[in-house]
Structure formats: C-alpha cells, structure tokens
Design a protein around this motif. Sequence first.
Motif, PDB file in Angstrom:
ATOM      1  N   LYS A   2     110.032 -37.689 -81.977  1.00  0.00           N
ATOM      2  CA  LYS A   2     111.191 -38.555 -80.650  1.00  0.00           C
ATOM      3  C   LYS A   2     109.538 -38.524 -79.616  1.00  0.00           C
ATOM      4  CE  LYS A   2     115.765 -38.263 -81.459  1.00  0.00           C
ATOM      5  NZ  LYS A   2     115.610 -37.260 -83.113  1.00  0.00           N
ATOM      6  N   VAL A   3     109.191 -39.573 -79.650  1.00  0.00           N
ATOM      7  CA  VAL A   3     107.857 -39.296 -78.701  1.00  0.00           C
ATOM      8  C   VAL A   3     107.761 -39.757 -77.641  1.00  0.00           C
ATOM      9  CG1 VAL A   3     104.957 -39.634 -79.110  1.00  0.00           C
ATOM     10  CG2 VAL A   3     105.966 -38.623 -80.913  1.00  0.00           C
ATOM     11  N   ARG A   4     107.445 -39.433 -76.643  1.00  0.00           N
ATOM     12  CA  ARG A   4     107.093 -39.871 -75.039  1.00  0.00           C
ATOM     13  C   ARG A   4     105.898 -39.890 -74.507  1.00  0.00           C
ATOM     14  NH1 ARG A   4     112.792 -40.150 -73.316  1.00  0.00           N
ATOM     15  NH2 ARG A   4     113.840 -39.203 -73.708  1.00  0.00           N
ATOM     16  N   LEU A   5     105.360 -40.994 -74.447  1.00  0.00           N
ATOM     17  CA  LEU A   5     104.340 -41.007 -73.598  1.00  0.00           C
ATOM     18  C   LEU A   5     104.352 -41.000 -72.021  1.00  0.00           C
ATOM     19  CD1 LEU A   5     103.621 -44.549 -75.325  1.00  0.00           C
ATOM     20  CD2 LEU A   5     102.487 -42.264 -75.966  1.00  0.00           C
ATOM     21  N   PHE A   6     103.661 -40.504 -71.583  1.00  0.00           N
ATOM     22  CA  PHE A   6     103.369 -40.103 -70.252  1.00  0.00           C
ATOM     23  C   PHE A   6     101.987 -39.907 -69.037  1.00  0.00           C
ATOM     24  CE2 PHE A   6     103.197 -36.067 -72.311  1.00  0.00           C
ATOM     25  CZ  PHE A   6     102.827 -35.525 -71.666  1.00  0.00           C
ATOM     26  N   PHE A   7     102.087 -40.329 -68.186  1.00  0.00           N
ATOM     27  CA  PHE A   7     100.512 -40.485 -67.409  1.00  0.00           C
ATOM     28  C   PHE A   7      99.189 -38.652 -67.829  1.00  0.00           C
ATOM     29  CE2 PHE A   7     101.766 -43.113 -65.001  1.00  0.00           C
ATOM     30  CZ  PHE A   7     100.856 -44.594 -64.967  1.00  0.00           C
ATOM     31  N   ALA A   8      98.482 -39.180 -68.326  1.00  0.00           N
ATOM     32  CA  ALA A   8      97.749 -37.950 -67.994  1.00  0.00           C
ATOM     33  C   ALA A   8      97.448 -37.270 -67.280  1.00  0.00           C
ATOM     34  CB  ALA A   8      96.214 -38.532 -68.797  1.00  0.00           C
ATOM     35  N   ASP A   9      96.730 -35.819 -66.261  1.00  0.00           N
ATOM     36  CA  ASP A   9      97.044 -35.858 -65.043  1.00  0.00           C
ATOM     37  C   ASP A   9      95.713 -35.238 -65.047  1.00  0.00           C
ATOM     38  OD1 ASP A   9      96.108 -33.001 -66.769  1.00  0.00           O
ATOM     39  OD2 ASP A   9      97.634 -32.234 -66.038  1.00  0.00           O
ATOM     40  N   THR A  10      94.730 -36.072 -65.936  1.00  0.00           N
ATOM     41  CA  THR A  10      93.274 -35.494 -64.976  1.00  0.00           C
ATOM     42  C   THR A  10      92.569 -36.818 -64.552  1.00  0.00           C
ATOM     43  OG1 THR A  10      92.567 -35.950 -67.712  1.00  0.00           O
ATOM     44  CG2 THR A  10      93.192 -33.487 -67.295  1.00  0.00           C
ATOM     45  N   LEU A  11      93.251 -37.405 -64.296  1.00  0.00           N
ATOM     46  CA  LEU A  11      92.510 -39.087 -63.811  1.00  0.00           C
ATOM     47  C   LEU A  11      92.287 -38.824 -62.186  1.00  0.00           C
ATOM     48  CD1 LEU A  11      95.018 -41.212 -65.776  1.00  0.00           C
ATOM     49  CD2 LEU A  11      92.721 -40.480 -66.789  1.00  0.00           C
ATOM     50  N   GLY A  12      92.131 -37.618 -62.216  1.00  0.00           N
ATOM     51  CA  GLY A  12      91.817 -37.742 -60.478  1.00  0.00           C
ATOM     52  C   GLY A  12      93.515 -37.304 -59.684  1.00  0.00           C
ATOM     53  N   ALA A  18      99.935 -37.284 -62.961  1.00  0.00           N
ATOM     54  CA  ALA A  18     100.722 -37.698 -63.823  1.00  0.00           C
ATOM     55  C   ALA A  18     101.510 -37.743 -62.184  1.00  0.00           C
ATOM     56  CB  ALA A  18     100.650 -36.550 -64.093  1.00  0.00           C
ATOM     57  N   GLY A  19     101.477 -37.299 -61.044  1.00  0.00           N
ATOM     58  CA  GLY A  19     102.585 -37.332 -60.546  1.00  0.00           C
ATOM     59  C   GLY A  19     103.176 -36.192 -60.368  1.00  0.00           C
ATOM     60  N   HIS A  20     102.358 -34.562 -60.277  1.00  0.00           N
ATOM     61  CA  HIS A  20     103.133 -33.875 -60.193  1.00  0.00           C
ATOM     62  C   HIS A  20     102.511 -33.282 -58.831  1.00  0.00           C
ATOM     63  CE1 HIS A  20     102.569 -33.986 -64.897  1.00  0.00           C
ATOM     64  NE2 HIS A  20     104.412 -34.162 -65.048  1.00  0.00           N
ATOM     65  N   ASN A  21     103.203 -32.702 -58.264  1.00  0.00           N
ATOM     66  CA  ASN A  21     102.982 -31.609 -56.712  1.00  0.00           C
ATOM     67  C   ASN A  21     102.090 -30.835 -57.001  1.00  0.00           C
ATOM     68  OD1 ASN A  21     104.613 -33.921 -55.411  1.00  0.00           O
ATOM     69  ND2 ASN A  21     106.154 -32.918 -55.374  1.00  0.00           N
ATOM     70  N   ARG A  22     101.232 -30.380 -56.481  1.00  0.00           N
ATOM     71  CA  ARG A  22     100.118 -29.499 -56.688  1.00  0.00           C
ATOM     72  C   ARG A  22     100.180 -28.608 -55.200  1.00  0.00           C
ATOM     73  NH1 ARG A  22     100.205 -29.005 -61.986  1.00  0.00           N
ATOM     74  NH2 ARG A  22      99.320 -30.490 -63.434  1.00  0.00           N
ATOM     75  N   ALA A  23     100.073 -29.027 -54.260  1.00  0.00           N
ATOM     76  CA  ALA A  23     100.555 -28.102 -52.806  1.00  0.00           C
ATOM     77  C   ALA A  23     100.742 -29.116 -51.708  1.00  0.00           C
ATOM     78  CB  ALA A  23      98.898 -27.722 -52.651  1.00  0.00           C
ATOM     79  N   SER A  24     100.720 -28.353 -50.740  1.00  0.00           N
ATOM     80  CA  SER A  24     101.602 -29.069 -49.484  1.00  0.00           C
ATOM     81  C   SER A  24     101.438 -27.753 -48.070  1.00  0.00           C
ATOM     82  CB  SER A  24     103.300 -29.161 -49.448  1.00  0.00           C
ATOM     83  OG  SER A  24     103.917 -28.118 -49.868  1.00  0.00           O
ATOM     84  N   ARG A  25     101.292 -29.092 -46.953  1.00  0.00           N
ATOM     85  CA  ARG A  25     101.036 -28.148 -45.883  1.00  0.00           C
ATOM     86  C   ARG A  25     101.138 -29.682 -44.511  1.00  0.00           C
ATOM     87  NH1 ARG A  25      94.530 -26.331 -45.194  1.00  0.00           N
ATOM     88  NH2 ARG A  25      95.271 -24.515 -46.900  1.00  0.00           N
ATOM     89  N   HIS A  26     101.820 -28.228 -43.790  1.00  0.00           N
ATOM     90  CA  HIS A  26     102.841 -28.739 -42.502  1.00  0.00           C
ATOM     91  C   HIS A  26     101.068 -27.766 -41.281  1.00  0.00           C
ATOM     92  CE1 HIS A  26     105.533 -29.128 -39.077  1.00  0.00           C
ATOM     93  NE2 HIS A  26     105.002 -28.308 -38.515  1.00  0.00           N
ATOM     94  N   ILE A  27     100.514 -28.890 -40.692  1.00  0.00           N
ATOM     95  CA  ILE A  27     100.185 -28.875 -39.457  1.00  0.00           C
ATOM     96  C   ILE A  27     100.824 -29.169 -38.013  1.00  0.00           C
ATOM     97  CG2 ILE A  27      98.107 -29.029 -38.902  1.00  0.00           C
ATOM     98  CD1 ILE A  27      97.232 -29.307 -41.167  1.00  0.00           C
TER      99      ILE A  27
END
Length: 402
Positions: A73-83, A103-112
């Motif tokens: 069972k192989v799933r395809l997803f976006f690479a996370d190295t495309l920018g 790939a749509g993964h949250n890496r950081a957030s900030r409130h100012i």
Amino acid sequence: MSTIPLTSRETVRRRLLDVLRWEGPMARVEIGQHLGMSPATISDLTASFLDEGVLVAEESSDPVPGLIRGRPKVRLFFADTLGSVIGVWTGFNRIELRLVDSAGHNRASRHIERPLRNLGADELMDVLAETITAFARDTGASDVKAIGLACQGYVDTRDGIVAWSPVLGARDLPLASGLSQRLGMPVLIENDASAMAFAIAQRDPALRSGRTACLMVGDGVGMGFLINGELYRGARFGGSEFGHVRLRRGGPQCRCGGRGCIEAFLADYALHRDAQLIDHRPAPTVLMPGEDAMDAIVAQARAGDTALLNLFREAGEVLGDAVGILIQTLEPDHIVICGPGTRAIDLLRPSFEAALESQTIPELRALATIHVVESSMDLLTEGVVMQALRELDLDLARVKAA
C-alpha cells in the motif's frame, strides 16, 4: 510566478497536484478515483513527478480501498524540500506569521504586537517586509519561495491592492507589488474572511461541494464565499464586504464610517464598546479588545449579568438576520459561522435561531445546512499558506525540458 498558459498535459498534472494538496497523501488508485482517470494514466503522471522529486512514495500500513490484497500500500505525498512559504495576517496592530514547508507541514509561527494603523504606505510595507525577513532568518528558513498575506478590508486580489482596510491607514495600498519588491519573491494577498473560508473548506470536503458561505465573526465581520471549493471573486477580484451591509439606519457606529452595519452589532469591538458603557463599567480605553477582555465579558454574561445577556441576545438577533439575508439572496448549500466570535455561540444561539426562523422563508431555510466552526486566527494564515502553495504547484505542474 509564470503567467504562461498550461498545456493540456500540464493542466492534468496540475489537477493531480491539486488533489494531493486538498486531500493529503493518497495511493495511486485513490488519485485515479478522484480524477476519473485510468491506472495507466495515473502511473505515467506520478512516475514523472517522482522522477522530478516533486512527490515522494512511502509504504503505508493503512488499508487503501480498491487495492489488490497482498500488494504493498503505497501513498504519494509532496516532498518537503521544494521550498517553503510564509503566511501572514495583519490585524489591528497585530501580525501573525506561519512558516510551512512544501509538504504543508507547519514549521514555526509567531505573534507580534506592532502599531500599524497610523503608518503611511511605504513605512507599513517596510515594517511588514522587515518582520517577514526577521521571521525567516530566526527560523532558519533560507528557502522561502512565496508569501501569502491575509488582510481585513476590501482586497483586490488580481492587482494585489488593499483598497480599504479598517486596520490600516493607507488606501489603495499596492501591498503585493510593494512587498514583492522588498522581499524579492512573489506575494499574494487575500481578504482575511476569504482566507479563513478557504482553510475551513480544506479541512472539510463536504464544504467543497456546491456553494458555501463562511461568515467570520471576530475583530470584524466578513464573509468568504466558495463555489465548489474555489473562492468567488467580484468585478475587482475581491470578495464580499457583507459585514458592512446596513441593517438599521441610525444604528451603532461602524469602523467603515457608516452606522447600523452588521459588524457594528456583532464584532468584538462593538460588543466590548457597549459592554464598557453599561452601568458602572469604565469608559472604553481601547478600540480593539484582546482575547482576555472578550473572555471576561463572556464569562460575566454566563454568570448571569442581565445587561450583558441582553447585549448578546441582540447580537444573536443580528446574526440571525444576517444569515437570513445570506439564505434569501445567495441560496447557499452550506453556511459556516466561524471566527473567534464563536466563543459566545451558546449566548447567541437562542435569539439567533428565533430571528432566523421568523425572518426566513421556510422553504429556502430548509435548503441550507448551518455549521458552527469554533475557530481561531490560525485559520487565517493557514488559508493564505494553502493558496501560496497552490501557486507554487502551478510551476511544479509545468513539464520540464529534457
């Protein structure tokens, strides 16, 4: 981002990427079912994306409908190295930022907390560019490809102009081009209610079918309208200013300069202003209340404060009138009530339902499903991040020269 039209093959490639962007990782058979394409066509398309490094394949233990028993069972997803992309929301003297990889993964957030209302056009764009640059530097994001920015007010998404915003002083602000020149990358802008609608539809596939009106209540009142998952655009490629529809001539003051608008009864600033003017409470000291101040008002009302209960009762009636207008003018399949203002939905609901029942043609009311999505401002940056990623996907869909 290129404006050259896609070829027929590139259009199909774009459709495949869109499915993965909306639905998340999928097996080839699932992709084929969504697109109505043969296994051979899907295999050919996905093989190209795998060779280009756009997609990554990974075996999964989850069952996939339609796969032959015993096959991996192989799933395809976006690479996370495309920018990566950065999503930004500008509120009243507030900036929210979010960093997301390809790939749509949250890496950081900030409130100012930063004063913005009294800045001129150039100074405002300088501040935003410096804030975005500092966020990228501090998070180690050296591969940012695009910026998505959500803003309150009337936003011309085609020309990248904020024609008017209640939280920014400048009018006809060329925000997209100004920030793009300062940052050296594409910038797309969106009305914040439309951005929230787009994010909510991403999370719930049912809302991507037919017509969906998302009524966002919070700092202001806005509406995002989607047709089959895509945002509706007006003549200037903007969205709706539904919150500034006048309900009662001579009603309370609205930030747009008029009186009696829907927003002037429902928005946080309107409820906070009126709550502070009741009885012995002190006079208003700030225009836009924080979350703590709104939570305190809600808590007092739930504790039985009669004056505040009446305030929320009237707000619920206005919400019912507003939703009735939506039903009888746009005939949507779904109406979503969302935004921070849903914190008080229990106080609003009785008068909301009574007003909706009394003011709406029953046959039309029966056609619309009403959803309440208790949501935070995170959905605003999520919405523009998703749009920025889809813009990058447009370039990924192009066939690369051999």
